[in-house]
Design a protein around this motif. Structure first.
Motif, PDB file in Angstrom:
ATOM      1  N   SER A   1       0.832  -1.215   0.000  1.00 54.18           N
ATOM      2  CA  SER A   1       0.000   0.000   0.000  1.00 54.18           C
ATOM      3  C   SER A   1       0.857   1.251   0.000  1.00 54.18           C
ATOM      4  CB  SER A   1      -0.916   0.012   1.224  1.00 54.18           C
ATOM      5  OG  SER A   1      -1.844  -1.025   1.179  1.00 54.18           O
ATOM      6  N   ARG A   2       1.912   1.248   0.802  1.00 46.63           N
ATOM      7  CA  ARG A   2       2.824   2.404   0.869  1.00 46.63           C
ATOM      8  C   ARG A   2       3.464   2.653  -0.495  1.00 46.63           C
ATOM      9  NH1 ARG A   2       6.653   0.632   4.384  1.00 46.63           N
ATOM     10  NH2 ARG A   2       7.916  -0.009   2.628  1.00 46.63           N
ATOM     11  N   GLU A   3       3.895   1.603  -1.152  1.00 44.21           N
ATOM     12  CA  GLU A   3       4.529   1.754  -2.462  1.00 44.21           C
ATOM     13  C   GLU A   3       3.527   2.181  -3.528  1.00 44.21           C
ATOM     14  OE1 GLU A   3       7.747   1.919  -3.053  1.00 44.21           O
ATOM     15  OE2 GLU A   3       7.925   1.677  -0.884  1.00 44.21           O
ATOM     16  N   LEU A   4       2.312   1.672  -3.455  1.00 41.71           N
ATOM     17  CA  LEU A   4       1.281   2.115  -4.400  1.00 41.71           C
ATOM     18  C   LEU A   4       0.976   3.599  -4.196  1.00 41.71           C
ATOM     19  CD1 LEU A   4      -1.140  -0.951  -4.220  1.00 41.71           C
ATOM     20  CD2 LEU A   4       0.319  -0.308  -6.166  1.00 41.71           C
ATOM     21  N   ASP A   5       0.887   4.021  -2.943  1.00 40.93           N
ATOM     22  CA  ASP A   5       0.670   5.433  -2.624  1.00 40.93           C
ATOM     23  C   ASP A   5       1.772   6.280  -3.261  1.00 40.93           C
ATOM     24  OD1 ASP A   5       0.564   7.988  -1.431  1.00 40.93           O
ATOM     25  OD2 ASP A   5       0.848   7.240   0.586  1.00 40.93           O
ATOM     26  N   ARG A   6       3.005   5.881  -3.045  1.00 41.46           N
ATOM     27  CA  ARG A   6       4.146   6.633  -3.588  1.00 41.46           C
ATOM     28  C   ARG A   6       4.076   6.721  -5.109  1.00 41.46           C
ATOM     29  NH1 ARG A   6       8.346   5.289  -6.120  1.00 41.46           N
ATOM     30  NH2 ARG A   6       8.133   3.068  -5.696  1.00 41.46           N
ATOM     31  N   GLN A   7       3.799   5.590  -5.750  1.00 42.23           N
ATOM     32  CA  GLN A   7       3.772   5.565  -7.216  1.00 42.23           C
ATOM     33  C   GLN A   7       2.633   6.397  -7.788  1.00 42.23           C
ATOM     34  OE1 GLN A   7       4.981   1.609  -9.080  1.00 42.23           O
ATOM     35  NE2 GLN A   7       4.321   1.019  -7.014  1.00 42.23           N
TER      36      GLN A   7
END
Length: 191
Positions: free
Chosen positions: A6-12
């Motif tokens: 989720s954190r990486e999707l948010d960043r992307q």
């Protein structure tokens, strides 16, 4: 694992938007297999929702706390938003960007509305704490509007200038409603 993805999707999504990346790019950015990505987020809509839910929690933690009394207690979310825009992300509101990219998604709309509702409620709660017994609904709505405007204005004016303007406007609204005077007057009344 779900939290990390989720954190990486948010960043992307924050960095590149919602339209430009395929599932393969999202998988690569999260550094997981396609199977793992789909295990936790079985559709692109679920990936967007996962990113928004992560952002909601992260932002709630970011703006929590602050001064315990007076106008600065009420202004704290705007101050912290300015910090967020300068330090974390200044690409507009991820929630509104998601809604613009997926206007037909009831599930995304629900997440966006819940997030915005919590932000507005935070201003209501802070105002009730510093001005108990006073009608502050219209003021809470105005402060929420400044919060949302600051997010967008920072893209054009820069975070520092936009935050300074939003805080000037918010302080003027609070002064017009005598918020700081209420907080100062209460101890004298009980003495």
């Amino acid at each position: 694992m779900r939290q990390r993805i989720s954190r990486e999707l948010d960043r992307q999504f924050a960095e590149m938007g919602f339209a430009t990346q395929g599932v393969g790019a999202l998988r690569d950015g999260a550094q997981v297999s396609l199977r793992t990505l789909y295990k936790y987020f079985p559709s692109r809509e679920e990936m967007v929702i996962g990113a928004l839910e992560y952002r909601d929690r992260a932002y709630a933690d970011w703006i929590a706390g602050g001064p315990e009394a007076g106008a600065e207690h009420v202004l704290h979310p705007l101050v912290r938003l300015g910090d967020w825009l300068g330090q974390v992300a200044n690409t507009g509101c991820l929630f509104l960007n998601a809604l613009a990219a997926y206007p037909e998604s009831d599930a995304i709309r629900a997440v966006v509305l819940a997030h915005k509702g919590r932000l507005a409620d935070d201003f209501r709660t802070r105002l009730r704490a510093v001005a108990p017994g006073h009608e502050t609904e219209a003021l809470a709505q105005s402060l929420f509007l400044l919060h949302e405007g600051l997010t967008e204005a920072a893209r054009l004016q820069g975070p520092e200038a936009a935050t300074a303007a939003a805080l000037r406007a918010a302080r003027a609204l609070l002064a017009a409603e005598r918020i700081s005077l209420w907080q100062e007057a209460e101890p004298d009344e009980t003495a």
